[in-house]
Design an enzyme around this catalytic site. Structure first.
Site, PDB file in Angstrom:
ATOM      1  N   ASN A  34       0.727  -1.216  -0.128  1.00  0.00           N
ATOM      2  CA  ASN A  34       0.003  -0.106  -0.025  1.00  0.00           C
ATOM      3  C   ASN A  34       0.864   1.193   0.068  1.00  0.00           C
ATOM      4  OD1 ASN A  34       0.827  -0.128   2.854  1.00  0.00           O
ATOM      5  ND2 ASN A  34      -0.840   1.348   3.273  1.00  0.00           N
ATOM      6  N   HIS A  45       4.034   6.575  -6.549  1.00  0.00           N
ATOM      7  CA  HIS A  45       4.259   5.127  -6.213  1.00  0.00           C
ATOM      8  C   HIS A  45       5.958   5.127  -5.766  1.00  0.00           C
ATOM      9  CE1 HIS A  45       0.588   3.356  -7.142  1.00  0.00           C
ATOM     10  NE2 HIS A  45       0.411   4.028  -8.371  1.00  0.00           N
TER      11      HIS A  45
END
Length: 183
Positions: A34, A45
């Site tokens: 996550n 990310h």
């Protein structure tokens, strides 16, 4: 060029989500556990300095040069994408519940079936084991498929996962790349 988020921006990132970097028919869809708060604050990310995902991706031969998280959309041109088992940002992965992992596994299976990557590479053995109820899974290629994709489990590239050195991470990413290109 990315900037460091402030304490207030990090606090405000709690519970946010980050858009997937995804397209149909990728070679590999990488799947993190996550997003952390740093990633959530920047909307990128694996954005925290010290996260070894981007160097491992390059060392493993997936990219011709080391990409910065701000260049994540370039992955699509290499046949690669990024998603997460659980979408919401947290300060630590241990804040996630088993139910969130199980639901994340169900949603990930549907996402993989929709986008049809050849390989799903889950970055984090514990998350994979929990999300898919496979407590004995090991790093490397897995038996069976998820959503029609072959599966490879990679070590978590967080700097907290110190027993996987940067060269060892790069080698494992390289093993995946060799598997992808041997088909």
């Amino acid at each position: 060029m990315r900037t460091r988020p402030t304490k207030d921006e990090l606090a405000a990132a709690y519970g946010k989500t980050i858009d997937d970097v995804i397209a149909p028919d990728l070679d590999v869809l990488f799947c993190g556990i996550n997003p952390g708060l740093y990633s959530g604050a920047l909307g990128l990310h694996f954005a925290r300095p010290g996260n070894r995902f981007w160097p491992a991706l390059h060392r493993g031969g997936f990219t011709p040069r080391l990409l910065d998280p701000s260049e994540q959309d370039e992955l699509l041109g290499y046949g690669l994408g990024i998603t997460n088992v659980v979408a919401r940002t947290t300060a630590r992965a241990d804040e996630l519940t088993k139910d969130e992992f199980l639901e994340g596994g169900r949603l990930l299976t549907a996402r993989v079936a929709e986008y049809r990557p050849r390989w799903l590479a889950v970055v984090g053995i514990t998350a994979f084991r929990t999300a898919f109820g496979l407590p004995k899974a090991k790093v490397g290629p897995q038996d069976g498929a998820i959503g029609g994709a072959r599966v490879w489990v990679l070590p978590n590239p967080s700097g907290l996962n110190a027993h996987w050195t940067p060269p060892a991470l790069g080698d494992e990413f390289g093993r995946l790349r060799a598997g992808v290109h041997s088909e």
